[in-house]
Design an enzyme around this catalytic site. Structure first.
Site, PDB file in Angstrom:
ATOM      1  N   CYS A  98      -4.506  -9.904   0.314  1.00  0.00           N
ATOM      2  CA  CYS A  98      -4.086  -8.875  -0.636  1.00  0.00           C
ATOM      3  C   CYS A  98      -4.365  -9.358  -2.039  1.00  0.00           C
ATOM      4  O   CYS A  98      -4.201 -10.527  -2.375  1.00  0.00           O
ATOM      5  CB  CYS A  98      -2.622  -8.481  -0.436  1.00  0.00           C
ATOM      6  SG  CYS A  98      -1.412  -9.501  -1.256  1.00  0.00           S
ATOM      7  N   GLU A  99      -4.813  -8.403  -2.858  1.00  0.00           N
ATOM      8  CA  GLU A  99      -5.224  -8.786  -4.212  1.00  0.00           C
ATOM      9  C   GLU A  99      -4.028  -9.027  -5.117  1.00  0.00           C
ATOM     10  O   GLU A  99      -4.185  -9.547  -6.210  1.00  0.00           O
ATOM     11  CB  GLU A  99      -6.134  -7.711  -4.817  1.00  0.00           C
ATOM     12  CG  GLU A  99      -5.486  -6.378  -5.077  1.00  0.00           C
ATOM     13  CD  GLU A  99      -6.487  -5.348  -5.573  1.00  0.00           C
ATOM     14  OE1 GLU A  99      -7.694  -5.523  -5.379  1.00  0.00           O
ATOM     15  OE2 GLU A  99      -6.028  -4.341  -6.157  1.00  0.00           O
ATOM     16  N   HIS A 100      -2.825  -8.657  -4.643  1.00  0.00           N
ATOM     17  CA  HIS A 100      -1.648  -8.852  -5.504  1.00  0.00           C
ATOM     18  C   HIS A 100      -1.101 -10.264  -5.415  1.00  0.00           C
ATOM     19  O   HIS A 100      -0.660 -10.818  -6.413  1.00  0.00           O
ATOM     20  CB  HIS A 100      -0.542  -7.866  -5.104  1.00  0.00           C
ATOM     21  CG  HIS A 100      -1.000  -6.443  -5.129  1.00  0.00           C
ATOM     22  ND1 HIS A 100      -1.089  -5.660  -4.002  1.00  0.00           N
ATOM     23  CD2 HIS A 100      -1.435  -5.679  -6.145  1.00  0.00           C
ATOM     24  CE1 HIS A 100      -1.531  -4.459  -4.329  1.00  0.00           C
ATOM     25  NE2 HIS A 100      -1.758  -4.446  -5.617  1.00  0.00           N
ATOM     26  N   HIS A 101      -1.075 -10.811  -4.213  1.00  0.00           N
ATOM     27  CA  HIS A 101      -0.459 -12.136  -4.028  1.00  0.00           C
ATOM     28  C   HIS A 101      -1.437 -13.171  -3.498  1.00  0.00           C
ATOM     29  O   HIS A 101      -1.094 -14.329  -3.342  1.00  0.00           O
ATOM     30  CB  HIS A 101       0.714 -12.033  -3.044  1.00  0.00           C
ATOM     31  CG  HIS A 101       1.774 -11.044  -3.449  1.00  0.00           C
ATOM     32  ND1 HIS A 101       1.777  -9.740  -3.021  1.00  0.00           N
ATOM     33  CD2 HIS A 101       2.852 -11.177  -4.275  1.00  0.00           C
ATOM     34  CE1 HIS A 101       2.815  -9.103  -3.551  1.00  0.00           C
ATOM     35  NE2 HIS A 101       3.485  -9.954  -4.318  1.00  0.00           N
ATOM     36  N   GLN A 139      -5.307  -2.616   1.509  1.00  0.00           N
ATOM     37  CA  GLN A 139      -5.723  -2.068   2.802  1.00  0.00           C
ATOM     38  C   GLN A 139      -6.346  -0.674   2.651  1.00  0.00           C
ATOM     39  O   GLN A 139      -7.291  -0.322   3.356  1.00  0.00           O
ATOM     40  CB  GLN A 139      -4.500  -2.028   3.734  1.00  0.00           C
ATOM     41  CG  GLN A 139      -4.867  -1.709   5.166  1.00  0.00           C
ATOM     42  CD  GLN A 139      -3.662  -1.758   6.082  1.00  0.00           C
ATOM     43  OE1 GLN A 139      -2.799  -2.623   5.946  1.00  0.00           O
ATOM     44  NE2 GLN A 139      -3.585  -0.828   7.019  1.00  0.00           N
ATOM     45  N   HIS A 167       1.145  -7.634   6.623  1.00  0.00           N
ATOM     46  CA  HIS A 167       0.902  -8.264   5.315  1.00  0.00           C
ATOM     47  C   HIS A 167       1.870  -9.437   5.150  1.00  0.00           C
ATOM     48  O   HIS A 167       3.089  -9.232   5.134  1.00  0.00           O
ATOM     49  CB  HIS A 167       1.124  -7.246   4.194  1.00  0.00           C
ATOM     50  CG  HIS A 167       0.064  -6.178   4.151  1.00  0.00           C
ATOM     51  ND1 HIS A 167      -0.791  -6.026   3.084  1.00  0.00           N
ATOM     52  CD2 HIS A 167      -0.285  -5.227   5.056  1.00  0.00           C
ATOM     53  CE1 HIS A 167      -1.617  -5.023   3.320  1.00  0.00           C
ATOM     54  NE2 HIS A 167      -1.331  -4.513   4.513  1.00  0.00           N
ATOM     55  N   CYS A 169       2.529 -11.026   2.599  1.00  0.00           N
ATOM     56  CA  CYS A 169       3.324 -10.930   1.362  1.00  0.00           C
ATOM     57  C   CYS A 169       4.600 -10.117   1.596  1.00  0.00           C
ATOM     58  O   CYS A 169       5.537 -10.195   0.802  1.00  0.00           O
ATOM     59  CB  CYS A 169       2.504 -10.334   0.220  1.00  0.00           C
ATOM     60  SG  CYS A 169       2.048  -8.621   0.467  1.00  0.00           S
TER      61      CYS A 169
HETATM   62  N1  LIG Z   1      -0.654  -0.182  -1.279  1.00  0.00           N
HETATM   63  C1  LIG Z   1      -0.764  -1.490  -0.985  1.00  0.00           C
HETATM   64  N2  LIG Z   1       0.123  -2.341  -1.480  1.00  0.00           N
HETATM   65  C2  LIG Z   1      -0.006  -3.622  -1.157  1.00  0.00           C
HETATM   66  C3  LIG Z   1      -1.019  -4.119  -0.343  1.00  0.00           C
HETATM   67  N3  LIG Z   1      -0.847  -5.465  -0.215  1.00  0.00           N
HETATM   68  C4  LIG Z   1       0.245  -5.768  -0.940  1.00  0.00           C
HETATM   69  N4  LIG Z   1       0.764  -4.662  -1.522  1.00  0.00           N
HETATM   70  C5  LIG Z   1       1.939  -4.435  -2.371  1.00  0.00           C
HETATM   71  O1  LIG Z   1       1.634  -4.650  -3.709  1.00  0.00           O
HETATM   72  C6  LIG Z   1       2.862  -4.529  -4.418  1.00  0.00           C
HETATM   73  C7  LIG Z   1       2.858  -5.343  -5.692  1.00  0.00           C
HETATM   74  O2  LIG Z   1       4.048  -4.968  -6.306  1.00  0.00           O
HETATM   75  P1  LIG Z   1       4.731  -5.765  -7.505  1.00  0.00           P
HETATM   76  O3  LIG Z   1       6.101  -5.181  -7.730  1.00  0.00           O
HETATM   77  O4  LIG Z   1       3.799  -5.827  -8.667  1.00  0.00           O
HETATM   78  O5  LIG Z   1       4.823  -7.247  -6.916  1.00  0.00           O
HETATM   79  P2  LIG Z   1       6.090  -8.031  -6.364  1.00  0.00           P
HETATM   80  O6  LIG Z   1       7.150  -8.111  -7.409  1.00  0.00           O
HETATM   81  O7  LIG Z   1       5.597  -9.338  -5.826  1.00  0.00           O
HETATM   82  O8  LIG Z   1       6.580  -7.056  -5.206  1.00  0.00           O
HETATM   83  P3  LIG Z   1       7.384  -7.372  -3.872  1.00  0.00           P
HETATM   84  O9  LIG Z   1       6.376  -7.686  -2.807  1.00  0.00           O
HETATM   85  O10 LIG Z   1       8.119  -6.083  -3.589  1.00  0.00           O
HETATM   86  O11 LIG Z   1       8.302  -8.533  -4.131  1.00  0.00           O
HETATM   87  C8  LIG Z   1       3.937  -4.897  -3.414  1.00  0.00           C
HETATM   88  O12 LIG Z   1       4.696  -3.728  -3.171  1.00  0.00           O
HETATM   89  C9  LIG Z   1       3.143  -5.288  -2.146  1.00  0.00           C
HETATM   90  O13 LIG Z   1       3.815  -4.955  -0.949  1.00  0.00           O
HETATM   91  C10 LIG Z   1      -1.959  -3.199   0.165  1.00  0.00           C
HETATM   92  O14 LIG Z   1      -2.910  -3.530   0.886  1.00  0.00           O
HETATM   93  N5  LIG Z   1      -1.785  -1.894  -0.187  1.00  0.00           N
HETATM   94 ZN   LIG Z   2       0.525  -9.052  -1.328  1.00  0.00          ZN
END
Ligand SMILES: Nc1nc2c(ncn2[C@@H]2O[C@H](COP(=O)(O)OP(=O)(O)OP(=O)(O)O)[C@@H](O)[C@H]2O)c(=O)[nH]1
Ligand SMILES: [Zn+2]
Length: 209
Positions: A98-101, A139, A167, A169
């Protein structure tokens, strides 16, 4: 240097990593050595001495999809064929990040298309799934990119993609839900029809083998 110079071509013309871009590895490894220190570790202790380089290599592998051209992979094995029923490749393993974490998400992709004069070599479907998955992704985008690549390159009568993933994360941090699975889907053409989409969904859930 061309950005794909570190990738070897195999005999059948497909690219896979078995050499690394040494300059990039060294630079990324350097950052990881620093990160290990910042995490409170001793990067010089025996077990960790080679870790920054290992991590750098692993990351290069896990993102090598940037160096692949999925449309070219498909074009490499398109054959004229008078077959116009649905072709389904199901249970394709997916490993992405995932590009977020930058944590893994993984599961299965199910891909179908309805030929319109051309079929594609079956192995090319998992190859393009991999080419898009081995990048930083969400995804939803992964699902759409696979659909669009097949639609634009092969121009079939329709494409269907369903991906189901866990996921990490959401499992090992954050909300910590160990069993939740995310399903995404994308359709074109004939799959807009309820009957066709229902047949695809039946085929990917059926236990035929
Ligand atoms: N739509 C989508 N979201 C994703 C995917 N992979 C990770 N995420 C989400 O990306 C979001 C990033 O949200 P943020 O609030 O910026 O990050 P965060 O504080 O680490 O969020 P939490 O995971 O809720 O603790 C999270 O809700 C993750 O679950 C994906 O493939 N698709
Ligand atoms: Zn993630």
């Amino acid at each position: 240097m061309n950005h794909t110079d570190h990738l070897d071509e195999t005999e059948d013309g497909y690219i896979k990593i078995d050499r690394y871009n040494e300059a990039k590895i060294a630079s990324v490894a350097n950052h990881y050595k620093d990160i290990l220190g910042q995490l409170g570790e001793n990067p010089e202790r025996e077990g960790l001495v080679k870790t920054p380089e290992r991590v750098a290599k692993a990351l290069q592998y896990l993102t090598h999809g940037y160096d692949l051209n999925p449309a070219e992979i498909l074009k490499g094995a398109m054959f004229k064929e008078d077959y116009s029923q649905m072709v389904v490749v199901k249970d394709i393993e997916v490993f992405s990040m995932c590009e977020h974490h930058m944590l893994p998400f993984f599961g299965k992709a199910h891909v179908a298309y309805i030929p319109n004069g051309h079929i594609v070599g079956l192995s090319k479907i998992p190859r393009i799934v991999d080419a898009f998955a081995r990048r930083l992704q969400v995804q939803e985008r992964l699902t759409n990119e696979i659909r669009d690549c097949i639609q634009e390159t092969l121009q079939p009568a329709g494409v269907a993609v369903v991906i189901e993933c866990k996921h990490l994360c959401m499992a090992m941090r954050g909300i910590q839900k160990q069993n939740s699975v995310t399903t995404t889907s994308a359709f074109t053409g004939e799959f807009a029809k309820d009957k066709t989409r229902a047949e695809f969904l039946r085929l990917i859930t059926a236990n035929l083998h």
